[in-house]
Structures are given as structure tokens and as C-alpha cells.
Design a protein around this motif. Structure first.
Motif, PDB file in Angstrom:
ATOM      1  N   GLN A 327      20.435  37.460 -26.900  1.00  0.00           N
ATOM      2  CA  GLN A 327      20.521  36.520 -25.785  1.00  0.00           C
ATOM      3  C   GLN A 327      19.826  35.201 -26.093  1.00  0.00           C
ATOM      4  O   GLN A 327      18.751  35.182 -26.685  1.00  0.00           O
ATOM      5  N   GLU A 328      20.447  34.087 -25.655  1.00  0.00           N
ATOM      6  CA  GLU A 328      19.746  32.812 -25.733  1.00  0.00           C
ATOM      7  C   GLU A 328      19.089  32.559 -24.377  1.00  0.00           C
ATOM      8  O   GLU A 328      19.711  32.770 -23.336  1.00  0.00           O
ATOM      9  N   ILE A 329      17.851  32.105 -24.413  1.00  0.00           N
ATOM     10  CA  ILE A 329      17.113  31.880 -23.164  1.00  0.00           C
ATOM     11  C   ILE A 329      16.693  30.422 -23.076  1.00  0.00           C
ATOM     12  O   ILE A 329      16.229  29.841 -24.054  1.00  0.00           O
ATOM     13  N   HIS A 330      16.895  29.840 -21.903  1.00  0.00           N
ATOM     14  CA  HIS A 330      16.544  28.445 -21.670  1.00  0.00           C
ATOM     15  C   HIS A 330      15.287  28.392 -20.809  1.00  0.00           C
ATOM     16  O   HIS A 330      15.241  29.020 -19.752  1.00  0.00           O
ATOM     17  N   VAL A 331      14.295  27.665 -21.269  1.00  0.00           N
ATOM     18  CA  VAL A 331      13.058  27.485 -20.516  1.00  0.00           C
ATOM     19  C   VAL A 331      12.847  25.993 -20.316  1.00  0.00           C
ATOM     20  O   VAL A 331      13.056  25.204 -21.228  1.00  0.00           O
ATOM     21  N   ASN A 332      12.458  25.625 -19.115  1.00  0.00           N
ATOM     22  CA  ASN A 332      12.283  24.223 -18.768  1.00  0.00           C
ATOM     23  C   ASN A 332      10.847  24.023 -18.295  1.00  0.00           C
ATOM     24  O   ASN A 332      10.431  24.619 -17.308  1.00  0.00           O
ATOM     25  N   LEU A 333      10.076  23.225 -19.056  1.00  0.00           N
ATOM     26  CA  LEU A 333       8.650  23.061 -18.739  1.00  0.00           C
ATOM     27  C   LEU A 333       8.339  21.620 -18.391  1.00  0.00           C
ATOM     28  O   LEU A 333       9.000  20.704 -18.889  1.00  0.00           O
ATOM     29  N   HIS A 334       7.282  21.414 -17.594  1.00  0.00           N
ATOM     30  CA  HIS A 334       6.759  20.058 -17.418  1.00  0.00           C
ATOM     31  C   HIS A 334       6.039  19.661 -18.695  1.00  0.00           C
ATOM     32  O   HIS A 334       5.312  20.469 -19.268  1.00  0.00           O
ATOM     33  N   ASN A 335       6.238  18.433 -19.134  1.00  0.00           N
ATOM     34  CA  ASN A 335       5.554  17.948 -20.321  1.00  0.00           C
ATOM     35  C   ASN A 335       4.143  17.523 -19.943  1.00  0.00           C
ATOM     36  O   ASN A 335       3.935  16.461 -19.383  1.00  0.00           O
ATOM     37  N   LYS A 336       3.189  18.391 -20.230  1.00  0.00           N
ATOM     38  CA  LYS A 336       1.801  18.060 -19.897  1.00  0.00           C
ATOM     39  C   LYS A 336       1.068  17.512 -21.115  1.00  0.00           C
ATOM     40  O   LYS A 336      -0.132  17.252 -21.061  1.00  0.00           O
ATOM     41  N   GLY A 337       1.782  17.379 -22.222  1.00  0.00           N
ATOM     42  CA  GLY A 337       1.227  16.740 -23.407  1.00  0.00           C
ATOM     43  C   GLY A 337       0.148  17.539 -24.114  1.00  0.00           C
ATOM     44  O   GLY A 337      -0.543  17.033 -24.984  1.00  0.00           O
ATOM     45  N   ASN A 338      -0.008  18.808 -23.730  1.00  0.00           N
ATOM     46  CA  ASN A 338      -1.120  19.572 -24.304  1.00  0.00           C
ATOM     47  C   ASN A 338      -0.666  20.692 -25.237  1.00  0.00           C
ATOM     48  O   ASN A 338      -1.425  21.552 -25.617  1.00  0.00           O
ATOM     49  N   ARG A 339       0.604  20.694 -25.581  1.00  0.00           N
ATOM     50  CA  ARG A 339       1.103  21.822 -26.367  1.00  0.00           C
ATOM     51  C   ARG A 339       2.284  21.326 -27.169  1.00  0.00           C
ATOM     52  O   ARG A 339       3.169  20.660 -26.635  1.00  0.00           O
ATOM     53  N   ASP A 340       2.303  21.618 -28.448  1.00  0.00           N
ATOM     54  CA  ASP A 340       3.494  21.311 -29.237  1.00  0.00           C
ATOM     55  C   ASP A 340       4.158  22.636 -29.604  1.00  0.00           C
ATOM     56  O   ASP A 340       3.537  23.695 -29.531  1.00  0.00           O
ATOM     57  N   PHE A 341       5.402  22.578 -29.955  1.00  0.00           N
ATOM     58  CA  PHE A 341       6.139  23.797 -30.269  1.00  0.00           C
ATOM     59  C   PHE A 341       6.728  23.658 -31.662  1.00  0.00           C
ATOM     60  O   PHE A 341       7.316  22.625 -31.985  1.00  0.00           O
ATOM     61  N   SER A 342       6.564  24.684 -32.473  1.00  0.00           N
ATOM     62  CA  SER A 342       7.103  24.582 -33.829  1.00  0.00           C
ATOM     63  C   SER A 342       8.317  25.493 -33.985  1.00  0.00           C
ATOM     64  O   SER A 342       8.448  26.511 -33.298  1.00  0.00           O
ATOM     65  N   ALA A 343       9.213  25.098 -34.886  1.00  0.00           N
ATOM     66  CA  ALA A 343      10.448  25.849 -35.116  1.00  0.00           C
ATOM     67  C   ALA A 343      10.117  27.296 -35.472  1.00  0.00           C
ATOM     68  O   ALA A 343       9.109  27.564 -36.144  1.00  0.00           O
ATOM     69  N   ASP A 344      10.944  28.213 -34.979  1.00  0.00           N
ATOM     70  CA  ASP A 344      10.793  29.649 -35.270  1.00  0.00           C
ATOM     71  C   ASP A 344       9.560  30.289 -34.631  1.00  0.00           C
ATOM     72  O   ASP A 344       9.278  31.446 -34.882  1.00  0.00           O
ATOM     73  N   GLU A 345       8.829  29.517 -33.850  1.00  0.00           N
ATOM     74  CA  GLU A 345       7.643  30.075 -33.214  1.00  0.00           C
ATOM     75  C   GLU A 345       8.021  31.267 -32.336  1.00  0.00           C
ATOM     76  O   GLU A 345       9.015  31.218 -31.605  1.00  0.00           O
ATOM     77  N   SER A 346       7.238  32.336 -32.424  1.00  0.00           N
ATOM     78  CA  SER A 346       7.484  33.487 -31.542  1.00  0.00           C
ATOM     79  C   SER A 346       6.643  33.325 -30.286  1.00  0.00           C
ATOM     80  O   SER A 346       5.488  32.918 -30.366  1.00  0.00           O
TER      81      SER A 346
END
Ligand code: ATP
Length: 366
Positions: A327-346
Motif C-alpha cells: 500500500q502507498e500511504i499519503h501523510v500531510n504534515l504542517h511544516n514546522k521546520g524542525n524535522r527533515d526527511f531522508s529517502a528510504d527512511e523507515s
């Protein structure tokens, strides 16, 4: 001006080729209400509008406006006016003559027509534009001339058939507020048809969601978004993550469904019972991501793990697309500027039972 209510009772439309565009429908639209009919192309919206306006006689059922049954009455015998997407303004007439057009046939004197036109132009914020030709106006201004012209005959019900769809996005958003404002000032009942959920949610007192000739739900914008009652209404308005599965356990109000992502729990919308097939739905913005310590949600939240496929930064919002099993899952977050996301991150995702709807399978949007 004052609005009247519109009542459809068992109204259906089967075209001469045998195609039923509208199945038997009961619908009450209140006097002075801004009511939208929302649905995809071909679902029967225009057919309903044409039956209310009198351009089309229903195959079955009855329609009344105010206390009056209008079955068999032609369009100009009904207390309705109609605005199309194309507007149909007269290019050689001035703005005020366009607005006053319907009054001449009613024997209103020229002086009175002019006075009335000026009054309506003020209502739609076009004071001082009376002598111009429609071609000398912007798209939004032409739109407002069409509204003023429709209101000149003092309809109790104004029918609007996707009137904003020819305008660019910015103007469309501006005109939403204008139309809503005009509706409130006049108290006329507005019936607005659109395939644009943003329009329907922004302007309407209530919205009817329509699919394949049937109204699936009638609700306020907030109810429709937060408590959609069918898989179609849930997926046509806003976005959803949808998981398929089978009911494992229920206590009536909440239900547990065995899915490809494990056991998910949500509110039981359709009195589902053990063993039945079910859809589990949760909106992208209701999903949380585990923090640095791996903590997510509260004790009874649903939890699933996923791997980040893609992230799109949209300014104030961040869209994350994750894979969880099949399944593909879509998550929508407020950009609070305190977290970056890296490719393949679990990641561990969490969403509450209260934000999760469980429904019996049915047609979905797209
Ligand atoms: P759109 O947003 O594209 O205008 P709609 O929701 O307003 O769509 P309608 O115009 O009411 O849809 O049409 C509903 C269905 O009835 C469509 O499938 C359409 O093809 C069909 N239909 C419309 N007019 C006729 C006709 N005169 N004869 C046969 N079928 C028709």
C-alpha cells in the motif's frame, strides 16, 4: 427579494434513449439557503437543475417551490432564474441594459429599469460601470453582471450551473466570497452546481454529494469532511488513505479490521459485523509520525510502519508518500521546520481510532 424553499419528491429523469440520469430523489432545499450539488461530470447535476428550472419535465415525481407545485410550468412561469457557465451576456448592450433586460418584457418603464439596474450594480460591486459594454469588463466583472441580470427579475431561487469554471483560480476564489456575500444580502435561495469540492465547501450552507444519478449524502461542509457517510463521499471530498480488509471484531461502535497492514481499528459507520468485508479510511492530515524516540500517537492509536518513497514540500505543508507492504500511504504534515526527511527512511505512523472510519465497500471517487 426573498428566497423560497424547493422540494423534490420522488423526482427522476430517464432520457428518451432509456438512460436514467437521475434516480428517484427526495430533496428539500430551505428558503434562503446556499445549497450546492457536488459531483463528478455526468452524475446528473445539470439534469436536476434543468428540472427545477422547468427546461426539463421529470419522468416521475413532483417539484414545488414555496407552496406552489411547479410541475408542468414553463421556465418563465417559475420563480427561478438561471446562470450558465457561458453567462450569455448581450455584447452590443451596455452593462445596465444587460442587467435590465428581463424587465422590459415585464413592462417596466425605462427610468425604473435604469434605477433598478443601478441598484443591482451596486449590490454586485459594479457601481460606475453601467455604461460600459461587457467586452470592456474583466471576467469577474462580467460574472457579476450575469448575477445582477439574473436577480433583476427578483427570483426566489437562483440556479447557478458551474458559473465560475471559466475563470482563473485566483478570480474563482475571489468570486466565491462575492457570491456568498450577494446570496446573504439578498436572502435568495441559491442552488449551485459544481464538480469543484473547494467551491462547494467554501460557499454552501449545505452540500449534496451526487454520484451516478443518486444523492449519497447531504451535509454541512464540516460534517461532510469530518463525517462522510459513504466511500464515495469520503473519497470525492478531500483525500483518504483506504485499506481493504475483513472485520475481525466489533463492539458495535468500534470495529477491528484485519488488513494487509495488520489490525486497524476505527469507528463503525455501517453496523458492520464479524466476517464482513470492510474499508478502513483515514485522512492524510490525521496521521502522525513517530518522534525521535519512536513514540507515536497514544495507547489505542492504530500503528503501521512504512518506508518513505517521496516527500514534497508545499510551503506550509509537507506531503509524504510512504510504502507499507502493498500500500502507498499519503501523510500531510504542517511544516514546522524542525524535522527533515531522508529517502528510504523507515517510520512508524499513528492515527487515532476516532479519526478512522470503517465502512462497507462501495464505489469510490476516481
Ligand atoms: P457535467 O458536470 O459534465 O455537466 P452533470 O453531472 O451535470 O455533468 P448531466 O448533464 O446531468 O450531468 O448528465 C447526466 C447523464 O445524463 C450523463 O451521463 C449524460 O450523458 C446523460 N444525458 C444528458 N442529457 C441527455 C440526453 N438528452 N439524452 C440522453 N442522455 C443524456
Amino acid at each position: 427579494m426573498h428566497g423560497q424553499n424547493v422540494e423534490l419528491s420522488g423526482v427522476s429523469m430517464t432520457y428518451p434513449n432509456g438512460f436514467t440520469a437521475v434516480h428517484p430523489t427526495d430533496l428539500t432545499i430551505n428558503a434562503g439557503e446556499f445549497f450546492s450539488i457536488l459531483g463528478p461530470s455526468g452524475c446528473g447535476k445539470t439534469t436536476i437543475l434543468r428540472m427545477i428550472s422547468g427546461f426539463l419535465e421529470p419522468s416521475t415525481g413532483s417539484i414545488s417551490i414555496g407552496a406552489q407545485s411547479v410541475n408542468g410550468l414553463g421556465p418563465n412561469k417559475r420563480p427561478t432564474a438561471l446562470i450558465f457557465q457561458t453567462l450569455a451576456l448581450f455584447p452590443l448592450m451596455s452593462v445596465w441594459e444587460n442587467v435590465a433586460f428581463g424587465l422590459e418584457a415585464r413592462g417596466v418603464s425605462k427610468q425604473e429599469r435604469r434605477r433598478k439596474a443601478e441598484e443591482l450594480l451596486e449590490l454586485v460591486a459594479l457601481t460606475g460601470q453601467a455604461e460600459k459594454k461587457p467586452t470592456e469588463l474583466s471576467g469577474g466583472q462580467r460574472q457579476r453582471v450575469a448575477v445582477a441580470r439574473a436577480l433583476a427579475v427578483e427570483p426566489a431561487v437562483l440556479l447557478l450551473d458551474e458559473p465560475l469554471s471559466a475563470l482563473d483560480l485566483k478570480l474563482r476564489q475571489h468570486m466565491r466570497a462575492e457570491l456568498k456575500d450577494i446570496q446573504r444580502k439578498t436572502g435568495v435561495t441559491f442552488i449551485y452546481i459544481t464538480h469543484d469540492q473547494g467551491e462547494a465547501l467554501a460557499m454552501s450552507d449545505r452540500v449534496a454529494v451526487m454520484n451516478e444519478g443518486r444523492i449519497e449524502q447531504i451535509a454541512t461542509a464540516a460534517e461532510l469532511y469530518n463525517m462522510p457517510q459513504t466511500p464515495f463521499a469520503a473519497t470525492f471530498v478531500g483525500e483518504q488513505n483506504v485499506f481493504g480488509g475483513r472485520v475481525k471484531h466489533t463492539n458495535g461502535t468500534t470495529v477491528e479490521v484485519e488488513t494487509g497492514q495488520g489490525l486497524l481499528r476505527g469507528r463503525n459507520f455501517n453496523d458492520l459485523t464479524v466476517g464482513e468485508e470492510a474499508l478502513v479510511l483515514v485522512r492524510p492530515e490525521r496521521i502522525e509520525i513517530a518522534d525521535a524516540d519512536g513514540v507515536a500517537g497514544n495507547e489505542d492509536s492504530n500503528r503501521i510502519s512504512g518506508q518513505l518513497l517521496r516527500r514534497d514540500l508545499e510551503g506550509a505543508l509537507i506531503n509524504l508518500y510512504l510504502r507499507s507492504g502493498e500500500q502507498e500511504i499519503h501523510v500531510n504534515l504542517h511544516n514546522k521546520g524542525n524535522r527533515d526527511f531522508s529517502a528510504d527512511e523507515s517510520m512508524t505512523l499513528a492515527f487515532s481510532t476516532a479519526d478512522t472510519a470503517v465502512m462497507r465497500p462501495g464505489p469510490m471517487a476516481r
